[in-house]
Design a protein around this motif. Structure first.
Motif, PDB file in Angstrom:
ATOM      1  N   VAL A 139       0.840  -1.209   0.000  1.00 28.91           N
ATOM      2  CA  VAL A 139       0.000   0.000   0.000  1.00 28.91           C
ATOM      3  C   VAL A 139       0.870   1.253   0.000  1.00 28.91           C
ATOM      4  CG1 VAL A 139      -1.712   1.289   1.327  1.00 28.91           C
ATOM      5  CG2 VAL A 139      -1.943  -1.178   1.080  1.00 28.91           C
ATOM      6  N   ARG A 140       1.999   1.200   0.684  1.00 27.17           N
ATOM      7  CA  ARG A 140       2.895   2.369   0.670  1.00 27.17           C
ATOM      8  C   ARG A 140       3.420   2.627  -0.745  1.00 27.17           C
ATOM      9  NH1 ARG A 140       7.813   4.149   4.661  1.00 27.17           N
ATOM     10  NH2 ARG A 140       8.512   5.907   3.387  1.00 27.17           N
ATOM     11  N   GLU A 141       3.774   1.570  -1.459  1.00 23.15           N
ATOM     12  CA  GLU A 141       4.233   1.742  -2.836  1.00 23.15           C
ATOM     13  C   GLU A 141       3.149   2.377  -3.699  1.00 23.15           C
ATOM     14  OE1 GLU A 141       5.376  -2.146  -4.005  1.00 23.15           O
ATOM     15  OE2 GLU A 141       7.238  -2.162  -2.848  1.00 23.15           O
ATOM     16  N   THR A 142       1.885   2.000  -3.463  1.00 24.27           N
ATOM     17  CA  THR A 142       0.784   2.591  -4.225  1.00 24.27           C
ATOM     18  C   THR A 142       0.642   4.077  -3.919  1.00 24.27           C
ATOM     19  OG1 THR A 142      -0.366   0.455  -4.159  1.00 24.27           O
ATOM     20  CG2 THR A 142      -1.671   2.385  -4.758  1.00 24.27           C
ATOM     21  N   PHE A 143       0.744   4.449  -2.627  1.00 22.15           N
ATOM     22  CA  PHE A 143       0.655   5.862  -2.247  1.00 22.15           C
ATOM     23  C   PHE A 143       1.791   6.661  -2.875  1.00 22.15           C
ATOM     24  CE2 PHE A 143      -2.435   5.063   1.172  1.00 22.15           C
ATOM     25  CZ  PHE A 143      -3.172   6.229   1.111  1.00 22.15           C
ATOM     26  N   GLU A 144       2.993   6.146  -2.839  1.00 26.92           N
ATOM     27  CA  GLU A 144       4.138   6.873  -3.368  1.00 26.92           C
ATOM     28  C   GLU A 144       4.052   7.021  -4.881  1.00 26.92           C
ATOM     29  OE1 GLU A 144       7.376   4.579  -1.896  1.00 26.92           O
ATOM     30  OE2 GLU A 144       7.443   5.617   0.045  1.00 26.92           O
ATOM     31  N   ALA A 145       3.522   5.986  -5.555  1.00 27.36           N
ATOM     32  CA  ALA A 145       3.424   6.063  -7.014  1.00 27.36           C
ATOM     33  C   ALA A 145       2.365   7.067  -7.448  1.00 27.36           C
ATOM     34  CB  ALA A 145       3.108   4.683  -7.583  1.00 27.36           C
ATOM     35  N   LEU A 146       1.203   7.070  -6.785  1.00 26.56           N
ATOM     36  CA  LEU A 146       0.108   7.959  -7.185  1.00 26.56           C
ATOM     37  C   LEU A 146       0.262   9.371  -6.617  1.00 26.56           C
ATOM     38  CD1 LEU A 146      -2.911   5.509  -6.771  1.00 26.56           C
ATOM     39  CD2 LEU A 146      -1.897   6.295  -8.899  1.00 26.56           C
ATOM     40  N   GLY A 147       0.940   9.510  -5.488  1.00 28.57           N
ATOM     41  CA  GLY A 147       1.081  10.823  -4.859  1.00 28.57           C
ATOM     42  C   GLY A 147       2.365  11.538  -5.210  1.00 28.57           C
ATOM     43  N   LYS A 148       3.024  11.089  -6.243  1.00 25.40           N
ATOM     44  CA  LYS A 148       4.290  11.718  -6.648  1.00 25.40           C
ATOM     45  C   LYS A 148       4.046  13.169  -7.067  1.00 25.40           C
ATOM     46  CE  LYS A 148       8.230  11.015  -9.704  1.00 25.40           C
ATOM     47  NZ  LYS A 148       8.820  10.170 -10.788  1.00 25.40           N
ATOM     48  N   GLY A 149       4.825  14.074  -6.466  1.00 26.44           N
ATOM     49  CA  GLY A 149       4.697  15.492  -6.787  1.00 26.44           C
ATOM     50  C   GLY A 149       3.660  16.218  -5.960  1.00 26.44           C
ATOM     51  N   ARG A 150       2.987  15.549  -5.021  1.00 24.29           N
ATOM     52  CA  ARG A 150       1.965  16.208  -4.195  1.00 24.29           C
ATOM     53  C   ARG A 150       2.521  16.706  -2.864  1.00 24.29           C
ATOM     54  NH1 ARG A 150      -3.391  15.650  -5.802  1.00 24.29           N
ATOM     55  NH2 ARG A 150      -3.409  15.115  -8.015  1.00 24.29           N
ATOM     56  N   GLY A 151       3.694  16.289  -2.483  1.00 25.33           N
ATOM     57  CA  GLY A 151       4.301  16.759  -1.244  1.00 25.33           C
ATOM     58  C   GLY A 151       3.797  16.075   0.012  1.00 25.33           C
ATOM     59  N   LEU A 152       3.048  15.000  -0.131  1.00 24.97           N
ATOM     60  CA  LEU A 152       2.540  14.292   1.044  1.00 24.97           C
ATOM     61  C   LEU A 152       3.630  13.399   1.634  1.00 24.97           C
ATOM     62  CD1 LEU A 152      -1.025  13.219  -0.188  1.00 24.97           C
ATOM     63  CD2 LEU A 152      -0.423  15.132   1.315  1.00 24.97           C
ATOM     64  N   GLN A 153       3.677  13.385   2.949  1.00 27.65           N
ATOM     65  CA  GLN A 153       4.657  12.557   3.660  1.00 27.65           C
ATOM     66  C   GLN A 153       3.984  11.241   4.063  1.00 27.65           C
ATOM     67  OE1 GLN A 153       7.852  13.619   3.862  1.00 27.65           O
ATOM     68  NE2 GLN A 153       7.139  15.429   2.732  1.00 27.65           N
ATOM     69  N   ILE A 154       4.571  10.127   3.607  1.00 25.57           N
ATOM     70  CA  ILE A 154       4.018   8.797   3.861  1.00 25.57           C
ATOM     71  C   ILE A 154       4.922   8.087   4.867  1.00 25.57           C
ATOM     72  CG2 ILE A 154       3.141   6.691   2.811  1.00 25.57           C
ATOM     73  CD1 ILE A 154       1.892   9.253   1.704  1.00 25.57           C
ATOM     74  N   GLY A 155       4.341   7.533   5.913  1.00 25.39           N
ATOM     75  CA  GLY A 155       5.098   6.797   6.926  1.00 25.39           C
ATOM     76  C   GLY A 155       4.505   5.424   7.176  1.00 25.39           C
ATOM     77  N   THR A 156       5.327   4.525   7.713  1.00 27.61           N
ATOM     78  CA  THR A 156       4.882   3.169   8.049  1.00 27.61           C
ATOM     79  C   THR A 156       5.330   2.823   9.460  1.00 27.61           C
ATOM     80  OG1 THR A 156       6.879   2.182   7.092  1.00 27.61           O
ATOM     81  CG2 THR A 156       4.942   2.372   5.662  1.00 27.61           C
TER      82      THR A 156
END
Length: 662
Positions: A267-284
């Motif tokens: 799921v993290r890989e999906t967030f990083e792929a779709l949210g590229k360029g949005r500036g959102l910080q993803i953590g696990t």
């Protein structure tokens, strides 16, 4: 009557018999005589009376005094033992003679009572036999106690598709132009059924409905039941990225709870792929790293006491156990700013307590009750306990040490957190649904429209992908490994996931398959047989090694991955074309999640189940209860088909035995 010589001495009559004969004689004398019938009766009675002996008065007979004389001596009155025996014999004789009279139509009381005319009595009323009441149908029982929102669920046809348009118009997807372009770059050109219905619901056109905080009109919660591989992950990743992209300050605004670490990584890989360029910080947070390292990655300030909390991430993807560790042990880790709470694979997470994680998470998202003493204890001259200004969520303003003037005095602020539940086998337990504290929940069920609606979900009639083909092979326990090798070579079962019941079974099957392949390669000519690469994937392996194995399997360097149910939920590997249940799943839910690893996103796939003879009845019962037995085709494999593989199999068994006895 006496006789001499060889004449037989007649049996001596007892006193009771003598009395009975005298009474019978008196009765027949008193009866009216009519014609020849009476004469014959008198003649018969006369013949019988020849042996009746001298007459005696009935009233003078005493049971103790009138006993027979034996050898000229009078029997003593008090002889209880012999008397009991005599009385028993007399009573038997009387019963026998009364029965004879009844057969001849004589009645003992005939002479004492007048004749009575018998009148036929009315028949007794008949009553119906007791019967069990009609039991309610299974459908009626299944609907009892259910939330009305689940009964009124919206049914979505799984064949529904929505193309993603180019240009300015969103085409009904409610996605921004930037997101549509990103999807095109990733090769996604259309939305699946679950996405086409959820995106308009989660991304309304009204900008106020997309706000990060909605304390006076919070959004509705959502529950989604959809088959595996139908695009549930994308259905919640897209709205979260679209709404959180408007944020200015980094706060923990989206929490995604998943059952396994591998699913967290996906799921993290999906967030990083779709949210590229949005500036959102993803953590696990999964426990793969040290607790202090995770704290430093999640929280910006751990030294101050901040009522609004502190966060370095906008989206946190975690497992429930590690979430509890941070909720209790990490300073300034707060859930008050949550806009989305996603529970993926909800049925599994709700069935496991994990220190009552759900109750504690829901409590952390709700504002604490406002005490009456909070306002009374305020003094304008009092110093704040905060070292610098702190930002709290609107619903938590009353926790500050100074009074807050309400904008709407008659309304109370509520948490803006929107709960999203996703699963292929969504729970139907009313108790568990109530524990979620859903707010005006909306249910979506992805299934064929020709079915009975939400009743199929309630009664656990699971829907499978239309491109899935299911097979079943019944065999002896000793032949199950050989049957698996036959599947691999005869049906070209590669790019496959093989599920076993335990990590130990996984390791043993992989070693046996390696010995089998080596024996087969030695027998064939050099280079004529390409050896199939098989690898184990279980919870016994460290996280880093599991990640490496999964990457090699995705790259098709490994043809068959033998695993336990560790990755049966949620893992999406696009090239998986076969799923083999080497060990029968314990229930229908396990079966659904296993076979759901193939035939995903409209691709074709095959599911194979190896069933031992003693398990056949149980497995068929599982399928029959779910109305799915007819969709699983049984395949029969004869000895002729297995015989070419038997020598290699026996060699492999011998080598495996040596390996385990060392």
């Amino acid at each position: 009557m006496t006789g001499t010589g060889n004449s037989v001495k007649p049996k001596e009559r007892t006193k009771a018999k003598q009395r009975y004969l005298r009474r019978k004689k008196e009765r027949r004398k008193n009866k009216p005589k009519t014609g020849a019938k009476s004469a014959n009766a008198d003649a018969e009675s006369g013949d019988e009376d020849e042996h009746s002996g001298p007459e005696e008065n009935v009233e003078d007979i005493h049971p103790a005094k009138d006993l027979p004389i034996e050898n000229g001596d009078e029997v003593k009155e008090k002889r209880p033992k012999k008397r009991r025996k005599v009385v028993e014999e007399e009573s038997k004789d009387v019963e026998m003679m009364v029965a004879e009279d009844v057969e001849h139509g004589d009645s003992v009381m005939e002479s004492q009572q007048p004749a009575r005319v018998l009148t036929p009595q009315a028949a007794l009323p008949s009553f119906p036999l007791p019967a069990l009441p009609h039991a309610p149908s299974k459908s009626v029982l299944a609907m009892q106690g259910l939330d009305q929102a689940l009964v009124d669920a919206e049914i979505v046809d799984p064949e529904t598709m929505l193309p993603i348009p180019d240009g300015e118009g969103d085409g009904g997807t409610m996605l921004s132009e930037k997101m549509r372009k990103r999807l095109k770059d990733l090769g996604i050109t259309e939305l699946f059924a679950v996405q086409t219905r959820l995106l308009p619901f989660l991304l309304p056109q009204d900008p106020f409905k997309r706000a990060l905080y909605q304390p006076y009109d919070p959004p509705r919660d959502i529950c989604v039941s959809a088959p595996t591989g139908s695009g549930k992950t994308l259905a919640y990743v897209l709205p979260i990225i679209e709404i959180l992209s408007s944020r200015i300050i980094t706060r923990l605004r989206a929490l995604i709870v998943l059952p396994t670490r591998d699913l967290v990584t996906q799921v993290r890989e999906t967030f990083e792929a779709l949210g590229k360029g949005r500036g959102l910080q993803i953590g696990t947070a999964t426990g793969q790293q040290s607790f202090s390292h995770e704290q430093s990655q999640l929280v910006a300030d751990r030294s101050s006491n901040l009522k609004g909390g502190s966060s370095k991430v906008d989206v946190l993807i975690c497992t429930p156990g590690r979430l509890m560790d941070h909720l209790h042990g990490t300073p300034n880790f707060s859930l008050q700013h949550l806009r989305f709470l996603v529970i993926d694979e909800a049925d599994r997470l709700l069935a496991q307590s994990f220190q009552d994680w759900l109750i504690q998470v829901l409590a952390a998202t709700r504002p604490p009750p406002k005490a009456a003493s909070d306002q009374a204890s305020y003094s304008p001259m009092a110093k704040s306990s905060l070292s610098f200004p702190d930002a709290v969520a609107p619903a938590f303003l009353h926790t500050l040490p100074y009074p807050v003037i309400p904008t709407f005095p008659t309304e109370t602020r509520e948490s803006s957190c929107q709960k999203l539940l996703f699963s292929a086998t969504l729970t139907r337990d009313p108790g568990k649904i109530a524990a979620l504290e859903l707010r005006n929940a909306k249910y979506f069920v992805i299934q064929e429209s020709k079915k009975e609606g939400v009743l199929d979900v309630v009664m656990e009639k699971f829907s499978m992908p239309s491109t899935l083909t299911e097979h079943m092979i019944v065999c002896e326990s000793s032949q199950k490994p050989l049957m698996f090798f036959h599947l691999v070579h005869a049906h070209k079962v590669t790019n496959a996931l093989v599920f076993t019941k335990s990590a130990e079974s996984t390791t043993r099957l992989v070693r046996l398959f390696d010995f089998f392949e080596k024996a087969r390669a030695r027998h064939a000519m050099a280079g004529s047989v390409q050896q199939i690469v098989v690898h184990a994937y279980s919870s016994d392996l460290p996280a880093g090694e599991r990640k490496t194995i999964l990457e090699k399997f995705r790259a098709q360097e490994i043809q068959i991955l033998v695993c336990s149910d560790l990755i049966s939920r949620g893992i999406d590997i696009s090239h998986v074309s076969h799923v083999v249940s080497y060990d029968v799943p314990v229930d229908m839910r396990k079966y659904v999640h296993r076979v759901g690893r193939t035939a995903r996103a409209g691709r074709a796939g095959d599911a194979w189940t190896l069933v031992e003879e003693q398990e056949a009845r149980y497995f068929k019962g599982i399928l029959r209860d779910a109305d799915h037995l007819e969709k699983v085709k049984r395949i029969r494999v004869g000895e002729k088909e297995l015989s070419p593989l038997v020598p290699f199999y026996e060699t492999a068994l011998g080598q495996l035995k040596e390996a385990y006895t060392r």
